[in-house]
Scaffold this motif. Structure first.
Motif, PDB file in Angstrom:
ATOM      1  N   PRO A 115     -19.632  -0.311  -5.046  1.00 33.59           N
ATOM      2  CA  PRO A 115     -18.698   0.186  -4.023  1.00 33.59           C
ATOM      3  C   PRO A 115     -17.245  -0.024  -4.460  1.00 33.59           C
ATOM      4  O   PRO A 115     -16.914  -1.011  -5.115  1.00 33.59           O
ATOM      5  CB  PRO A 115     -19.041  -0.658  -2.793  1.00 33.59           C
ATOM      6  CG  PRO A 115     -20.435  -1.147  -3.036  1.00 33.59           C
ATOM      7  CD  PRO A 115     -20.546  -1.342  -4.513  1.00 33.59           C
ATOM      8  N   VAL A 116     -16.411   0.930  -4.082  1.00 32.19           N
ATOM      9  CA  VAL A 116     -14.984   0.862  -4.387  1.00 32.19           C
ATOM     10  C   VAL A 116     -14.218   1.077  -3.089  1.00 32.19           C
ATOM     11  O   VAL A 116     -14.455   2.052  -2.371  1.00 32.19           O
ATOM     12  CB  VAL A 116     -14.560   1.933  -5.409  1.00 32.19           C
ATOM     13  CG1 VAL A 116     -13.054   1.846  -5.687  1.00 32.19           C
ATOM     14  CG2 VAL A 116     -15.359   1.795  -6.696  1.00 32.19           C
ATOM     15  N   ALA A 117     -13.304   0.176  -2.788  1.00 27.93           N
ATOM     16  CA  ALA A 117     -12.469   0.307  -1.597  1.00 27.93           C
ATOM     17  C   ALA A 117     -11.103   0.862  -1.984  1.00 27.93           C
ATOM     18  O   ALA A 117     -10.574   0.551  -3.046  1.00 27.93           O
ATOM     19  CB  ALA A 117     -12.304  -1.040  -0.907  1.00 27.93           C
ATOM     20  N   ALA A 118     -10.520   1.671  -1.105  1.00 26.92           N
ATOM     21  CA  ALA A 118      -9.171   2.198  -1.327  1.00 26.92           C
ATOM     22  C   ALA A 118      -8.163   1.210  -0.750  1.00 26.92           C
ATOM     23  O   ALA A 118      -7.338   1.557   0.115  1.00 26.92           O
ATOM     24  CB  ALA A 118      -9.032   3.574  -0.686  1.00 26.92           C
ATOM     25  N   ASP A 119      -8.214  -0.033  -1.239  1.00 26.32           N
ATOM     26  CA  ASP A 119      -7.368  -1.081  -0.664  1.00 26.32           C
ATOM     27  C   ASP A 119      -5.902  -0.947  -1.068  1.00 26.32           C
ATOM     28  O   ASP A 119      -5.047  -1.681  -0.592  1.00 26.32           O
ATOM     29  CB  ASP A 119      -7.895  -2.461  -1.056  1.00 26.32           C
ATOM     30  CG  ASP A 119      -8.132  -2.596  -2.555  1.00 26.32           C
ATOM     31  OD1 ASP A 119      -7.726  -1.692  -3.320  1.00 26.32           O
ATOM     32  OD2 ASP A 119      -8.740  -3.600  -2.959  1.00 26.32           O
TER      33      ASP A 119
ATOM     34  N   TRP B  93     -12.298   7.891   3.469  1.00 29.36           N
ATOM     35  CA  TRP B  93     -12.351   6.746   2.553  1.00 29.36           C
ATOM     36  C   TRP B  93     -10.964   6.132   2.358  1.00 29.36           C
ATOM     37  O   TRP B  93     -10.809   4.907   2.367  1.00 29.36           O
ATOM     38  CB  TRP B  93     -12.924   7.201   1.211  1.00 29.36           C
ATOM     39  CG  TRP B  93     -12.860   6.145   0.148  1.00 29.36           C
ATOM     40  CD1 TRP B  93     -13.562   4.969   0.115  1.00 29.36           C
ATOM     41  CD2 TRP B  93     -12.036   6.162  -1.018  1.00 29.36           C
ATOM     42  NE1 TRP B  93     -13.230   4.245  -1.012  1.00 29.36           N
ATOM     43  CE2 TRP B  93     -12.290   4.955  -1.729  1.00 29.36           C
ATOM     44  CE3 TRP B  93     -11.119   7.063  -1.538  1.00 29.36           C
ATOM     45  CZ2 TRP B  93     -11.654   4.649  -2.932  1.00 29.36           C
ATOM     46  CZ3 TRP B  93     -10.490   6.771  -2.736  1.00 29.36           C
ATOM     47  CH2 TRP B  93     -10.738   5.576  -3.413  1.00 29.36           C
TER      48      TRP B  93
ATOM     49  N   ARG C 256     -17.227   5.620   2.276  1.00 29.52           N
ATOM     50  CA  ARG C 256     -17.769   4.841   1.169  1.00 29.52           C
ATOM     51  C   ARG C 256     -17.538   5.585  -0.140  1.00 29.52           C
ATOM     52  O   ARG C 256     -17.679   6.809  -0.210  1.00 29.52           O
ATOM     53  CB  ARG C 256     -19.261   4.598   1.364  1.00 29.52           C
ATOM     54  CG  ARG C 256     -19.589   3.758   2.599  1.00 29.52           C
ATOM     55  CD  ARG C 256     -21.083   3.706   2.842  1.00 29.52           C
ATOM     56  NE  ARG C 256     -21.624   5.039   3.142  1.00 29.52           N
ATOM     57  CZ  ARG C 256     -22.892   5.262   3.492  1.00 29.52           C
ATOM     58  NH1 ARG C 256     -23.735   4.238   3.567  1.00 29.52           N
ATOM     59  NH2 ARG C 256     -23.302   6.483   3.751  1.00 29.52           N
TER      60      ARG C 256
ATOM     61  N   TYR D   5     -17.934   4.976  -4.721  1.00 29.52           N
ATOM     62  CA  TYR D   5     -18.575   4.189  -5.774  1.00 29.52           C
ATOM     63  C   TYR D   5     -17.902   4.501  -7.109  1.00 29.52           C
ATOM     64  O   TYR D   5     -17.239   5.536  -7.270  1.00 29.52           O
ATOM     65  CB  TYR D   5     -20.074   4.514  -5.834  1.00 29.52           C
ATOM     66  CG  TYR D   5     -20.769   4.251  -4.513  1.00 29.52           C
ATOM     67  CD1 TYR D   5     -21.341   3.015  -4.243  1.00 29.52           C
ATOM     68  CD2 TYR D   5     -20.813   5.240  -3.532  1.00 29.52           C
ATOM     69  CE1 TYR D   5     -21.962   2.762  -3.030  1.00 29.52           C
ATOM     70  CE2 TYR D   5     -21.427   4.995  -2.303  1.00 29.52           C
ATOM     71  CZ  TYR D   5     -21.993   3.760  -2.054  1.00 29.52           C
ATOM     72  OH  TYR D   5     -22.588   3.513  -0.843  1.00 29.52           O
TER      73      TYR D   5
ATOM     74  N   LYS E 180       0.837  -1.191   0.000  1.00 28.31           N
ATOM     75  CA  LYS E 180       0.000   0.000   0.000  1.00 28.31           C
ATOM     76  C   LYS E 180       0.878   1.249   0.000  1.00 28.31           C
ATOM     77  O   LYS E 180       2.007   1.229   0.485  1.00 28.31           O
ATOM     78  CB  LYS E 180      -0.938  -0.012   1.211  1.00 28.31           C
ATOM     79  CG  LYS E 180      -1.893  -1.206   1.194  1.00 28.31           C
ATOM     80  CD  LYS E 180      -2.873  -1.154   2.347  1.00 28.31           C
ATOM     81  CE  LYS E 180      -3.850  -2.338   2.265  1.00 28.31           C
ATOM     82  NZ  LYS E 180      -4.878  -2.271   3.338  1.00 28.31           N
TER      83      LYS E 180
ATOM     84  N   ASN F  45      -8.743   5.918   4.415  1.00 31.55           N
ATOM     85  CA  ASN F  45      -8.396   5.210   5.643  1.00 31.55           C
ATOM     86  C   ASN F  45      -9.414   4.134   6.016  1.00 31.55           C
ATOM     87  O   ASN F  45      -9.411   3.641   7.150  1.00 31.55           O
ATOM     88  CB  ASN F  45      -8.252   6.217   6.787  1.00 31.55           C
ATOM     89  CG  ASN F  45      -6.929   6.955   6.745  1.00 31.55           C
ATOM     90  OD1 ASN F  45      -5.940   6.500   7.310  1.00 31.55           O
ATOM     91  ND2 ASN F  45      -6.902   8.091   6.051  1.00 31.55           N
ATOM     92  N   GLY F  46     -10.283   3.784   5.079  1.00 34.30           N
ATOM     93  CA  GLY F  46     -11.217   2.690   5.314  1.00 34.30           C
ATOM     94  C   GLY F  46     -12.430   3.053   6.127  1.00 34.30           C
ATOM     95  O   GLY F  46     -13.175   2.164   6.564  1.00 34.30           O
ATOM     96  N   ARG F  47     -12.673   4.361   6.322  1.00 37.67           N
ATOM     97  CA  ARG F  47     -13.810   4.777   7.154  1.00 37.67           C
ATOM     98  C   ARG F  47     -14.976   5.335   6.335  1.00 37.67           C
ATOM     99  O   ARG F  47     -15.982   5.754   6.928  1.00 37.67           O
ATOM    100  CB  ARG F  47     -13.351   5.850   8.148  1.00 37.67           C
ATOM    101  CG  ARG F  47     -12.248   5.410   9.094  1.00 37.67           C
ATOM    102  CD  ARG F  47     -11.988   6.472  10.166  1.00 37.67           C
ATOM    103  NE  ARG F  47     -11.555   7.733   9.592  1.00 37.67           N
ATOM    104  CZ  ARG F  47     -10.282   8.088   9.408  1.00 37.67           C
ATOM    105  NH1 ARG F  47      -9.309   7.236   9.724  1.00 37.67           N
ATOM    106  NH2 ARG F  47      -9.966   9.264   8.901  1.00 37.67           N
TER     107      ARG F  47
END
Length: 655
Positions: free
Chosen positions: A184-188, A168, A174, A176, A87, A170-172
């Motif tokens: 949904p799109v995650a900032a992985d 977003w 949402r 799209y 990451k 930091n995973g907190r």
């Protein structure tokens, strides 16, 4: 100096080989994007980088359409780290300018292909930093470009637009893959470590988001940013512009937002009365009281001759951060509203690189132990200080008094005799340039006071203030106080269109590029001008705010009032042989708006003082002025109403 340095292009094959080296170094370093300890290097492919758009849910409904607003976020990031399961950190610029006005000296806008995918990213952050292992994230503030919602000029919607993106990352939050509905799109791919940067409104958003204390924001780099929106539009009740935040919102709104955001615009107009009285709208947009919440380090940059976002913003924000022990650094230039990329390019990119490597990559490269302040003394000539304001600087009280020549006053430490007065009549056609040009003459529109030629240099570092006791002849009156270095000099031509820089025809490249985003920018050079005097600090007020900074009252003609004018932060050395002058007058043409009347004001000199940030304090002033004689007046050009330039619509700037 004209910069000719060029960051070399790196062929794809070389990048591929270097990426393998970077992968191996990941075993012993926090980024995997470095070849030497403490420095990320361009080992990743820019041409092969991932370019994508997401829409982040702000959890607000600013346009009252019954659904929460989503803000558009365009991202460019190296593909290799994600392929390697690592990451990366983020450099983020949240702006209202990406479609209306553009960014940078060349007014670059975002560009997209025929499917709406991002192609061109304004400025150099992506070209330079993506190959070094960073993601660049450009956010359209609510109500602008491809975002939902409404622009609210530094208020809740502006700040939440950007904060939601950090959440977003930091995973907190949402996000799209479409503006409506979508998946949904995650900032992985993000490690959450975010640095915000930007100039003008963008810098203001960085200040405001940092003041929320949001987790994950590790550093901000505000360039010519606002710290309190009231201070942008007013100075203790004196209006600095003839329009309010509603006009500014309309300037940057997307076409669709103009149709749906009339109610928001009306609230902006209602909450910013032209009286200059403080309202709840200004409380929401004042970030200084929340400096104690700031978790991020701050690298602040400001032009000391910025007549758009005045240096009062930098001074108040800096002082508040200092009181709360925030880790910080500052650059102060002699330009106007200009990005350091355009006045000190090579040094700026190198320093910014070190700053982000330290605070986002975690490298111990010494930037946190480097001198705190860089100050431009003359065009392209810089000095450093271990701290700022300079060590040994103390508030020192100077006093104006009448001199031996009628109408030409003296500035010193000796108080004026009780009953001493000076008088002037507000002339809204004249500016600080007119007043300064006639410092040695008795003219009806100003009261001027100067030292004799200095025997030693005198440095002023920080913000000062001038307390004035005045009797007006009318029920309204505006006041100006300016500090002047009287003596010949060569300065950046901050009052010209380029505000201290000239744009050249040559280009240099700062990082990798593609056909749609070359990473090459026009070179610049200092635009200079020879002058006989330099105004280096200013302050204004409506005398009707004498009893309350936040609320004006009608004046009683013939009654005496006392008010303090806050001078903008600066760092200036008055050389030996020059003179330091204080001018008190009415309307400063081009910088504040005049009152409805043309008052005559009588100053009580025995109750008028200037508290100035002198390095070395009173002893330094005594040394510099010992034995100084006041020269006989020299002829000056006729008064002609020279006013600094100002745009009809404030704040937006191509640079």
């Amino acid at each position: 100096m004209t910069i000719r340095a060029r960051v070399p292009r790196i062929p794809w094959k070389a990048l591929a080989v270097a990426a393998v080296v970077g992968l191996l170094s990941a075993l012993v370093s926090p980024s995997g994007a470095q070849a030497a300890p403490g420095e990320s290097t361009p080992v990743y492919s820019y041409d092969g980088a991932i370019r994508e758009s997401v829409w982040v849910d702000t959890r607000l409904d600013g346009d009252a359409d019954g659904r929460t607003d989503r803000v558009a976020v365009d991202i460019v990031r190296p593909a290799e780290p994600a392929q390697q399961g690592r990451k990366i950190p983020v450099i983020m610029d949240a702006s209202p300018y990406y479609s209306c006005c553009g960014r940078g000296n060349e007014s670059q806008k975002k560009t997209y292909d025929d499917r709406g995918r991002p192609v061109g990213f304004p400025l150099y952050y992506d070209n330079y930093f993506v190959p070094r292992g960073y993601a660049t994230v450009l956010v359209d503030l609510a109500g602008t470009n491809r975002s939902d919602g409404c622009v609210d000029v530094g208020g809740r919607s502006d700040i939440r637009s950007a904060k939601a993106v950090i959440d977003w990352l930091n995973g907190r939050g949402r996000a799209y893959d479409a503006r409506t509905a979508g998946h949904p799109v995650a900032a992985d791919w993000s490690n959450g470590r975010t640095g915000m940067i930007g100039k003008s409104w963008d810098a203001t958003i960085a200040n405001g988001v940092a003041a929320t204390g949001v987790k994950g924001l590790k550093t901000i780099v505000p360039i010519a940013g606002i710290s309190s929106w009231y201070d942008y539009y007013f100075a203790k009740g004196a209006p600095l512009y003839d329009s309010g935040p509603d006009g500014l919102a309309d300037y940057v709104d997307s076409p669709e937002a103009r149709e749906r955001c009339a109610a928001v615009q009306q609230r902006l107009a209602d909450g910013a009365p032209r009286t200059g009285d403080w309202t709840g709208l200004w409380t929401e947009r004042d970030y200084v009281p929340d400096a104690g919440k700031v978790r991020a380090s701050v690298f602040l940059v400001h032009g000391m001759q910025d007549l758009n976002v005045r240096t009062r913003h930098a001074g108040r924000w800096w002082d508040a951060l200092a009181r709360h022990g925030v880790e910080r650094k500052i650059w102060l230039s002699r330009t106007g509203h200009v990005d350091p990329f355009d006045f000190r390019r090579t040094d700026w990119v190198r320093t910014l690189h070190q700053w982000f490597d330290h605070y986002l990559m975690g490298y111990d490269n010494g930037i946190d132990r480097a001198p705190m302040a860089d100050v431009e003394r003359a065009p392209d000539s810089w000095t450093t200080d271990a701290r700022w304001p300079a060590a040994g600087t103390t508030a020192t009280t100077l006093r104006p008094r009448n001199g031996t020549t009628p109408g030409v006053g003296v500035l010193g430490t000796e108080p004026a005799p009780h009953g001493s007065t000076a008088q002037f009549t507000d002339d809204p056609e004249l500016s600080e340039a007119d007043w300064a040009a006639h410092i040695d003459e008795s003219t009806p529109a100003k009261a001027g006071f100067a030292t004799g030629p200095l025997r030693a240099p005198l440095r002023l570092s920080g913000a000062g203030k001038v307390t004035v006791t005045a009797t007006p002849s009318t029920s309204t009156a505006h006041l100006s106080a300016v500090l002047v270095d009287v003596g010949p000099d060569t300065i950046r031509n901050y009052a010209a269109e380029g505000e201290g820089i000239t744009t050249l025809g040559t280009r240099t490249c700062w990082g990798a590029g593609t056909t749609g985003d070359t990473g090459c920018f026009k070179d610049t050079a200092a635009d200079t001008r020879k002058v006989a005097h330099t105004v280096f600090s200013r302050g204004w007020a409506d005398l009707g705010n004498h009893a309350d900074d936040h609320k004006g009252r009608p004046l009683t003609p013939g009654k005496r009032y006392t008010i303090t004018l806050d001078l903008a932060a600066s760092d200036h050395i008055v050389p030996a042989g020059h003179r330091l002058a204080l001018i008190v007058a009415g309307t400063d043409a081009g910088l504040i708006d005049p009152p409805p009347s043309r008052p005559r004001l009588t100053l009580d000199l025995s109750r008028t003082t200037a508290e100035l940030p002198l390095t070395g304090g009173a002893p330094a002033f005594a040394k510099a002025t010992a034995g100084a004689r006041h020269p006989a007046p020299e002829p000056a050009p006729p008064l002609r109403g020279i006013a600094p330039p100002r745009t009809a619509t404030p704040l937006p700037s191509a640079r």
